[in-house]
Design a protein around this motif. Structure first.
Motif, mmCIF file in Angstrom:
data_model
loop_
_atom_site.group_PDB
_atom_site.id
_atom_site.type_symbol
_atom_site.label_atom_id
_atom_site.label_comp_id
_atom_site.label_asym_id
_atom_site.label_seq_id
_atom_site.Cartn_x
_atom_site.Cartn_y
_atom_site.Cartn_z
ATOM 1 N N VAL A 1 22.027 4.175 -11.318
ATOM 2 C CA VAL A 1 22.187 2.835 -10.796
ATOM 3 C C VAL A 1 21.982 1.664 -11.910
ATOM 4 C CG1 VAL A 1 21.334 1.095 -9.091
ATOM 5 C CG2 VAL A 1 21.591 3.601 -8.513
ATOM 6 N N PHE A 2 22.932 0.896 -12.008
ATOM 7 C CA PHE A 2 22.856 -0.200 -12.977
ATOM 8 C C PHE A 2 22.378 -1.452 -12.446
ATOM 9 C CE2 PHE A 2 25.560 -3.174 -15.577
ATOM 10 C CZ PHE A 2 24.714 -3.555 -16.401
ATOM 11 N N TYR A 3 21.346 -2.198 -12.836
ATOM 12 C CA TYR A 3 21.049 -3.541 -12.445
ATOM 13 C C TYR A 3 21.455 -4.569 -13.281
ATOM 14 C CZ TYR A 3 18.334 -0.726 -9.072
ATOM 15 O OH TYR A 3 17.928 0.151 -8.291
ATOM 16 N N ASP B 1 16.825 -12.665 -4.035
ATOM 17 C CA ASP B 1 16.435 -11.127 -4.292
ATOM 18 C C ASP B 1 15.981 -10.888 -5.413
ATOM 19 O OD1 ASP B 1 18.228 -10.018 -1.746
ATOM 20 O OD2 ASP B 1 19.605 -11.278 -2.689
ATOM 21 N N GLY B 2 14.774 -10.210 -5.510
ATOM 22 C CA GLY B 2 14.084 -9.867 -6.591
ATOM 23 C C GLY B 2 12.595 -10.213 -6.618
ATOM 24 N N LEU B 3 12.050 -10.553 -7.782
ATOM 25 C CA LEU B 3 10.801 -10.765 -7.782
ATOM 26 C C LEU B 3 10.379 -12.072 -8.149
ATOM 27 C CD1 LEU B 3 7.606 -9.767 -7.820
ATOM 28 C CD2 LEU B 3 8.048 -9.061 -10.205
ATOM 29 N N PRO C 1 18.538 -9.286 -9.735
ATOM 30 C CA PRO C 1 19.805 -8.695 -10.174
ATOM 31 C C PRO C 1 20.985 -9.591 -9.677
ATOM 32 C CG PRO C 1 19.167 -7.834 -8.063
ATOM 33 C CD PRO C 1 17.932 -8.671 -8.375
ATOM 34 N N LYS C 2 21.921 -9.879 -10.768
ATOM 35 C CA LYS C 2 23.243 -10.355 -10.363
ATOM 36 C C LYS C 2 24.112 -9.630 -9.652
ATOM 37 C CE LYS C 2 23.974 -11.420 -14.686
ATOM 38 N NZ LYS C 2 24.752 -11.803 -15.773
ATOM 39 N N SER D 1 26.053 -7.593 -5.173
ATOM 40 C CA SER D 1 26.291 -9.068 -5.942
ATOM 41 C C SER D 1 25.851 -10.363 -5.073
ATOM 42 C CB SER D 1 27.780 -9.271 -6.173
ATOM 43 O OG SER D 1 28.624 -9.658 -5.023
ATOM 44 N N ARG D 2 25.616 -11.318 -5.828
ATOM 45 C CA ARG D 2 24.981 -12.588 -5.228
ATOM 46 C C ARG D 2 25.988 -12.982 -4.315
ATOM 47 N NH1 ARG D 2 22.614 -15.628 -10.449
ATOM 48 N NH2 ARG D 2 20.556 -13.953 -10.828
ATOM 49 N N GLU D 3 27.326 -12.917 -4.363
ATOM 50 C CA GLU D 3 28.228 -13.457 -3.611
ATOM 51 C C GLU D 3 28.539 -12.378 -2.347
ATOM 52 O OE1 GLU D 3 28.905 -12.810 -6.656
ATOM 53 O OE2 GLU D 3 28.628 -15.063 -7.255
#
Length: 555
Positions: free
Chosen positions: A102-104, A115-117, A126-127, A145-147
């Motif tokens: 899994v690639f972030y 989304d995230g910390l 993550p984008k 994805s952000r969208e």
């Protein structure tokens, strides 16, 4: 006859038997101890060699963890989905135990993320998120994805490493450069069947991250970070059995695995896998019969070495015994030689002394008495002289102290003179001879005469009164002169044939009780060898003996 006890060499058969029994017991005990040692050694190997199997089997994982993971940092956070996919393809190809990645594709910002910390002014999220693997459908590669979040939750893998990153930045001492091991351990997270790795930023970026925890920087910076979560399948670790003759079966099993068959017919052991595979173990099992083969293969060289050692000991003992036995026989032969030689000298000396005393004490001797005493003195002196000459000639020939003379002789005249001299000495001796193929012969007449005399004397001495016969044949065969002396005497036992030409050897029979030194045939053998010939014998007990002498003709 001297007794064996007096020679100092006694055949103590009870001692020999005791030695054999003791050596046998020690040999069996040594084999028993060697087998027990081999068994214990292999059983210990069974328990300890699993570490080597583990190291060999887990070597690809160590290579992946120490060399492949750090490659993520080479991209400095600028991996995109295509480059990440290519990188993952090489990982899946090289390391089959990696089932999915899994690639972030992430960012560190100075402003909050949804989304995230978010910690203070520091935000990490993550984008885009992608998953790669051989079983991942194409429409499921992009997870987030952000969208379009697709209702995907970023999850614990990202958040756990994000918290570890924040904790590390919080405690970071910016006045010194951290070492690579420290960075690697703080930018990776090992969990069950999973390793999550975040690329390591530059030191300048880490200093900036530390400032972003408390302050809003102007202008607000954005840093690229790449995180990868590698999902691992322990069952796809290729087990390398470095001891195939020791371990019959090796399996990867959960730690909680408990085999149903725990009978005494099997040996088993286990060892826990390291790192992300720590919930699993390598389980080793072999049947007792399988392990026994390895015990035997280890034991056999030791047994062979023990056998060689005891063989050498027995051989040394045998050689010592044989030498003692030879010494005993040599002592007896020498004693008999001295005893018989003394007797041979003593008889004529006694006769000479008696004849001398008679002459000395007689007042008047008639002519007949003078001739008788003269003949006695002459004959006994000849006996002494003949014995001394034989001993001297034997010693000279043995030490090559004389030279071989070459004279031409008429063979018939030579044999006739020999026959006549023995007929005079022994009127009851029946002589016959024949010569075929030649008349003259180049040889040493003195040595040949000694040879003839000795064989003729033996034929007379070892024949019963009614069979005192000797036939001498001389033939020229293929350029060699062949003499055969055939008598009708008592013969020679087959067991003694190989010994008759040895010095001091005497066959024990009624004809050898007195007057035999044991040099006659040995002297003949030395004479023939000196004349560059060969002597052989054929004999049948109570039938007779034939001596065959082959000499070079006019060489």
């Amino acid at each position: 006859m001297i007794s064996e006890k007096k020679t100092g060499y006694r055949k103590n058969f009870s001692l020999i038997l005791t030695f054999i029994v003791l050596m046998s017991v020690l040999f069996c005990l040594s084999l028993y101890l060697a087998y027990n040692f081999s068994k214990k050694f292999i059983e210990n190997e069974f328990a300890s060699e699993k570490v080597n199997v583990l190291e060999q089997s887990i070597k690809p994982y160590n290579d992946f963890f120490q060399k492949k993971l750090p490659e993520v940092s080479y991209y400095n956070g600028y991996l995109d989905s295509t480059t990440a996919s290519n990188f993952v393809d090489t990982v899946l190809l090289e390391y089959p135990f990696v089932s999915k990645v899994v690639f972030y594709d992430s960012e560190v910002r100075n402003t909050p993320v949804s989304d995230g910390l978010n910690t203070g002014k520091f935000s990490f999220g993550p984008k885009e998120i992608y998953q790669f693997g051989s079983l991942i459908p194409q429409d499921s590669v992009q997870l987030f994805s952000r969208e379009n979040t697709r209702n995907f939750i970023v999850g614990d893998d990202f958040n756990a490493l994000a918290l570890k990153l924040v904790s590390y930045i919080e405690s970071l001492d910016t006045s010194k450069v951290p070492d690579q091991d420290e960075l690697f351990s703080n930018f990776s997270n090992v969990r069950s069947n999973k390793i999550t790795y975040l690329n390591i930023p530059r030191m300048e970026d880490l200093k900036a991250y530390k400032q972003m925890l408390r302050n809003t920087l102007d202008p607000q910076p954005v840093y690229q970070q790449d995180m990868m979560s590698f999902h691992l399948d322990p069952y796809k670790i290729r087990i390398i059995n470095s001891r195939p003759l020791l371990y019959q079966f090796i399996k990867i099993q959960p730690l909680t695995y408990d085999p149903l068959d725990t009978s005494a017919a099997y040996l088993s052991t286990e060892i826990t896998l390291p790192g992300p595979f720590s919930d699993y173990k390598l389980y080793f099992i072999s049947s007792k019969s399988f392990v026994d083969k390895e015990i035997l293969s280890y034991f056999l060289p030791i047994a062979l070495a023990i056998l060689v050692f005891y063989g050498i000991v027995v051989l040394v003992a045998f050689l010592i015994y044989r030498n003692l036995n030879i010494n005993q026989r040599m002592f007896k032969l020498q004693y008999d030689f001295v005893n018989n030689l003394t007797h041979e000298f003593k008889t004529p000396v006694s006769v000479i002394k008696i004849a001398g005393n008679n002459i000395k004490s007689a007042t008047i001797l008639t002519d007949r008495e003078l001739k008788l005493y003269g003949k006695i003195l002459d004959e006994e002196a000849d006996k002494l002289n003949g014995l001394m000459n034989k001993l001297l000639a034997f010693t000279q020939i043995e030490n090559k102290a004389i030279e071989l003379n070459r004279d031409e002789i008429n063979i018939e005249d030579f044999i006739e003179s020999t026959v006549e001299s023995h007929r005079l000495k022994h009127p009851d001796f029946d002589f016959t001879y024949e010569v075929t193929g030649f008349n003259t012969f180049m040889t040493d007449p003195v040595l040949l005469g000694s040879l003839f005399d000795n064989l003729a004397e033996n034929a007379y001495k070892y024949s019963p009164p009614e069979r005192k016969k000797l036939h001498i044949s001389a033939r020229l065969i293929k350029g060699r002169v062949v003499f055969r002396f055939t008598d009708h005497g008592i013969g020679i036992p087959s067991s003694e044939i190989n010994n008759i030409f040895k010095k001091f050897f005497r066959i024990q029979n009624q004809y050898n009780q007195n007057g035999s030194v044991g040099l006659g045939l040995a002297f003949c053998k030395e004479l023939v060898n000196f004349m560059k010939g060969e002597i052989t014998v054929k004999s049948k007990v109570n039938k007779g003996t034939e001596f065959k002498i082959v000499l070079p003709y006019n060489d």
